[in-house]
Design a protein around this motif. Structure first.
Motif: not given
Length: 372
Positions: A265-290
């Motif tokens: 399985a792909a390694p977890r690099l970004i947690s929900d808590a880390q997402l919460a620190t990003m500014r609204p309107g930011s974008v994350v593209v997860d190329l390992a989603v599948e």
């Protein structure tokens, strides 16, 4: 020697395993080429173009009849290949370790499954490497997808009404896809940084004009991991990297994650808590989603929002650039088969180094060492 090029049956798959260019090249080797009608439709290749190149374009039954080699992008189920010659080769991407039932089906059907995703990453096989060619396009398309979701400009713009700051793009994982993502974001005028667990990638990041972000107090991997991929890190390194990344993420506008570990399985690099620190309107593209996803909360085939951050999880990203992805994939297949073409036999004959690496089934048996 008959080579069949089939229309892809997987949902959403727009690529094709052969193009008029490779049809001509296979014909020059003395092969008969049959193409299923409509095979190139998703990649904007008309049946007439295949016919002009020398292929016989017909329905699936006629295309498969007596085929010695079947070419595909995503391997079809074995029970859809009725009519192919006994022991026919099928060269495609098999998801070898994730879809054992498909592999079992090939063994039961007496077909020889050649998994192109297992092509060894050695110098002489570089031109046959479908993962690299498709990952290159994934990295490119990931940046364009991010730009489409971002809603702001990438480059710094100085206007009479004021200055627009450049977008800040952070690439996590500096393999083929990551390097192309860096290059594309730089071409669009973004301020780019990147990280990887392999310390040798620092020079590659710098060479593209991006800023390397590395853990300094704990050793990472020196050079490449197995097969050019990163391997899992120690808990100490993972903790240090999480701390470093958390501080950096909060300042980013766009993040692109590309980390994969073959067979896992792909390694977890970004947690929900880390997402919460990003500014609204930011974008994350997860190329390992599948493969399970690098980003907590990413959803396969969807764009979702968490804490005001848009998380992009498109399926089959290379298929979103189908014409170019098909051209590169088809060349990989041609380079593979032509490299082993025996003029006297009138067909390719694999050597042990490549054959043992990619052959999953033969003679009704599963023969790949990692599948036993």
């Amino acid at each position: 020697m008959k080579i069949a090029i089939l229309r892809e049956q997987a949902a959403g798959e727009r690529r094709v395993a052969g193009t008029p260019e490779t049809v001509r090249k296979f014909a020059a080797l003395g092969a008969e080429i049959a193409v299923e009608a409509g095979a190139g439709e998703g990649a904007a290749i008309a049946d007439a173009a295949y016919a002009e190149a020398g292929a016989i374009v017909s329905d699936r039954t006629a295309t498969l009849a007596g085929a010695d080699i079947v070419l595909g992008v995503q391997a079809p189920a074995a029970d859809t290949l009725t009519g192919a010659a006994p022991g026919a080769w099928v060269a495609a991407v098999f998801n070898s370790f994730g879809d054992r039932a498909r592999v079992d089906g090939y063994a039961a059907a007496g077909l020889e499954a050649l998994a192109m995703e297992l092509m060894p990453r050695i110098t002489r096989a570089q031109s046959m490497d479908v993962l690299s060619s498709q990952s290159n396009l994934s990295g490119y398309k990931a940046v364009l997808d991010a730009a489409a979701e971002y809603g702001r400009a990438f480059p710094m713009m100085m206007t009479a009404a004021g200055t627009i700051s450049a977008a800040r793009v952070f690439v996590m994982g500096v393999g083929v896809a990551g390097l192309q993502a860096i290059a594309t974001a730089r071409r669009l005028g973004a301020q780019v940084s990147a990280t990887d667990v392999r310390s040798a990638t620092r020079e590659q990041i710098l060479s593209l004009g991006a800023k390397p972000i590395f853990v300094e107090k704990v050793a990472g991997i020196e050079g490449e991991g197995s097969g050019g991929y990163a391997t899992e890190m120690t808990p100490e390194y993972q903790a240090a990297q999480a701390e470093l990344v958390s501080g950096h993420l909060a300042k980013q506008d766009i993040v692109i994650t590309t980390a994969l570990i073959p067979g896992r399985a792909a390694p977890r690099l970004i947690s929900d808590a880390q997402l919460a620190t990003m500014r609204p309107g930011s974008v994350v593209v997860d190329l390992a989603v599948e493969a399970g996803g690098n980003v907590e909360g990413s959803v396969v085939g969807d764009v979702v929002e968490r804490h005001g951050v848009r998380i992009v999880g498109h399926r089959n990203v290379p298929s979103r650039v189908a014409a170019d992805a098909s051209a590169l994939f088809a060349r990989n297949l041609y380079n593979f088969l032509s490299a082993f073409w025996d003029k006297d036999a009138g067909r390719p004959v694999l050597d042990a180094e490549i054959g043992d690496a990619i052959r999953l089934t033969k003679g009704g048996q599963i023969v790949h060492a990692k599948l036993h």
